[in-house]
Enzyme design. Structure first.
Site, PDB file in Angstrom:
ATOM      1  N   CYS A 128       3.541   5.566   5.922  1.00 24.25           N
ATOM      2  CA  CYS A 128       3.701   6.954   5.450  1.00 24.25           C
ATOM      3  C   CYS A 128       4.642   7.736   6.363  1.00 24.25           C
ATOM      4  O   CYS A 128       5.839   7.473   6.373  1.00 24.25           O
ATOM      5  CB  CYS A 128       2.331   7.615   5.299  1.00 24.25           C
ATOM      6  N   HIS A 171      -0.500   3.673   1.798  1.00 27.95           N
ATOM      7  CA  HIS A 171      -1.470   3.443   2.885  1.00 27.95           C
ATOM      8  C   HIS A 171      -2.186   2.107   2.693  1.00 27.95           C
ATOM      9  O   HIS A 171      -3.145   2.034   1.930  1.00 27.95           O
ATOM     10  CB  HIS A 171      -2.498   4.579   2.917  1.00 27.95           C
ATOM     11  N   GLU A 230      -4.168   0.753   4.681  1.00 31.72           N
ATOM     12  CA  GLU A 230      -5.458   0.735   5.386  1.00 31.72           C
ATOM     13  C   GLU A 230      -6.603   1.298   4.552  1.00 31.72           C
ATOM     14  O   GLU A 230      -7.760   1.111   4.903  1.00 31.72           O
ATOM     15  CB  GLU A 230      -5.338   1.499   6.713  1.00 31.72           C
TER      16      GLU A 230
END
Ligand code: XMP
Length: 531
Positions: free
Chosen positions: A98, A185, A187
């Site tokens: 990001c 993202h 994660e």
């Protein structure tokens, strides 16, 4: 207490690791956790940490986190520029996520288009190249985005790997295979194949072999504690909570009976708590486990106090006074204590810029500061571990399950679960209700997924009927939440039958309560505790 350990030893500090540079993203801790789950030790460092020889010892990869800002000229100068140069010189691969993706792209000459065309939530991406970091992903893959700035027009030595709507650059890499960026993202759980992206980066690109487990740390921690402490003594406040218990066991393994634990009964504990903790520590072979019954002191200090913040302040002050007095007494018998043991864990120490600070203003939390004269050095054996990792370490050390399964319990204890003044009578009522709730909840398999389940006693009366009698008694709230780190929490939905049974038992069996309600508020906007 005699214990054996596996012999896989990695000295603290020199281990292979990935660094996560924190630019203030909300998910920085998640990035580190995901890497650890994949068997790669991850450490979070602030964005302005200079990555010199020492800091890069053992580092095989670096991840730049997301962050709330727009990449500026200044980002491309100073420490970040030096760090990027240092990493390039050492050929250490970098993945930007990001904000990190945008920063890396712009640092290599890409153009940034600020704001105006945000992507938020689930987004599909078109794959242009599946050979490197996106290996194994399918075309049309869903990923989770949260950005408004975007990277445009890559320079010649960067190539796009995936595009999102309107041909926006969702991922890129450099020709030399050292720089990677993903606008999404990987994660978060909403990116279904995010783990695969991180795996490709860590294993294929950085060359980690995985296999790290929290249990691997045990031996290194024990060695570290015994080197730090030398021949000195450690004093530690233990509450019976998971963190302080695991920390105490590790310290004890390192220095034996030179560890003295102090358990303060503040008169605000749950039913049977003091006895449970005391017997568990006895079972674990702690000889120097000192219990101080300070109930009267706490309860009289709280007399007439209704404001929850005032209760917190009084409880913290009283705790310090009691602890200090006990420390002096123990010093007279056993000699000086140079160290103070603490159960601090990784997220307590490393707060992500975006998530950590806001909570402090809402309630005056947590760690009690000791007075100046008790100038002890702090020793924190769990300083690098997350909560679930602490539980795994605890299980490996053979700590009884009933201690490891315990839910977090606030330092000010039941005082902040009683609306209005804390009296012995109010404590009796709340303790009884809470015991019933715990009895019923522990029968539900959901118990292990729950962050906290507890009762709150409201200073509110309502009309009820029992037999032929009209009653006018207090109301009790059942609060059950699920959470990962207490920063946010969702309302748990246990088996309805269990809730109804607990509620019926509380209203029928607890003298003083005739009404039970279930709290349906998530955090935010509510907090977990009521007061
Ligand atoms: P809140 O109520 O802020 O709680 O959503 C988040 C977590 O912190 C615990 N908590 C405290 N812990 N001292 C503590 O040691 C406090 O004053 C305190 N207040 C809340 C709460 O139980 C939850 O796990």
């Amino acid at each position: 207490m005699e214990r054996t350990f596996p012999v896989r030893v990695r000295p603290m500090g020199a281990r292979e690791r990935v660094l996560v540079l924190d630019f203030g993203g909300q998910y920085t801790h998640l990035i580190a956790r995901r890497c650890r789950e994949l068997g790669v030790y991850a450490e979070i460092v602030p964005q302005d940490r200079r990555l010199d020889e020492d800091a890069l010892h053992g580092v095989k990869g670096v991840i730049l986190s997301g962050g709330p800002r727009t990449v500026t000229e200044q980002d491309l100068m100073g420490v970040t520029a030096e760090n990027l140069g240092e990493l390039r010189k050492r050929q250490i691969p970098i993945l930007g996520i990001c904000f990190g993706h945008q920063l890396l792209a712009v640092a290599h000459g890409a153009e940034l288009a600020p704001g105006g065309n945000p992507e938020y939530g689930n987004t599909r991406i078109r794959l242009l190249d599946e050979s490197s970091i996106l290996r194994g992903l399918e075309d049309g893959q869903t990923v989770w985005m949260s950005h408004s700035d975007e990277v445009r027009s890559l320079p010649d030595d960067l190539k796009a790997l995936a595009l999102s709507r309107d041909d926006r650059i969702a991922a890129f890499q450099s020709d030399d295979g050292l720089i990677y960026g993903v606008q999404f993202h990987p994660e978060v759980a909403h990116t279904p194949n995010g783990r695969s992206v991180l795996r490709s980066f860590l294993f294929d690109i950085c060359g980690f072999d995985g296999g790290w487990t929290p249990e691997d740390e045990v031996e290194a921690i024990i060695r570290w504690v015994s080197e730090e402490v030398g021949d000195e003594q450690v004093l530690m406040g233990t509450s019976g909570g998971v963190d302080s218990t695991v920390a105490a066991v590790l310290i004890k393994m390192a220095i034996g009976e030179r560890l003295h634990c102090v358990f303060v009964d503040n008169g605000l504990l749950r039913e049977g708590e003091r006895e449970d903790v005391q017997s568990a520590f006895r079972e674990m072979g702690f000889e120097n486990f000192h219990v101080v019954d300070a109930s009267d002191e706490f309860l009289s200090a709280l007399e007439g106090i209704e404001d929850p913040e005032e209760k917190r302040r009084i409880i913290a002050e009283t705790f310090i006074r009691v602890f200090e007095r006990k420390a002096k007494e123990l010093e007279e018998t056993y000699g000086p204590f140079t160290f103070l043991g603490q159960g601090t864990i990784y997220p307590d120490r490393v707060e992500s810029a975006a998530t950590g600070k806001a909570t402090a203003v809402i309630k005056s939390h947590h760690n009690v500061r000791l007075p100046e004269w008790m100038r002890m050095r702090v020793i924190e054996p769990l300083r690098n571990l997350y909560k679930d990792e602490v539980r795994r370490v605890g299980a490996q050390l053979g700590i009884p399950d009933r201690l490891l399964r315990r839910q977090p319990f606030p330092g000010p204890s039941l005082a902040i679960r009683i609306g209005g003044e804390v009296t012995r009578e109010q404590l009796r009522i709340l303790r009884h209700a809470d015991r019933i709730l715990q009895e019923e909840m522990s029968k539900d398999p959901i118990y292990d997924r729950i962050w906290q389940s507890f009762c709150v006693l409201l200073p509110v009366r309502s009309v009820g009927v029992m037999g032929d009698q009209r009653t006018y008694q207090q109301a009790c709230v059942i609060r059950i939440v699920e959470s990962v780190d207490a920063m946010t929490a969702s309302v748990s939905t246990p088996d309805w039958e269990i809730l109804l049974r607990a509620a019926a038992r509380i209203a029928n069996e607890v003298e003083g309560i005739n009404r039970v309600v279930y709290d349906l508020t998530s955090k935010p906007p509510g907090t977990i505790e009521w007061y």
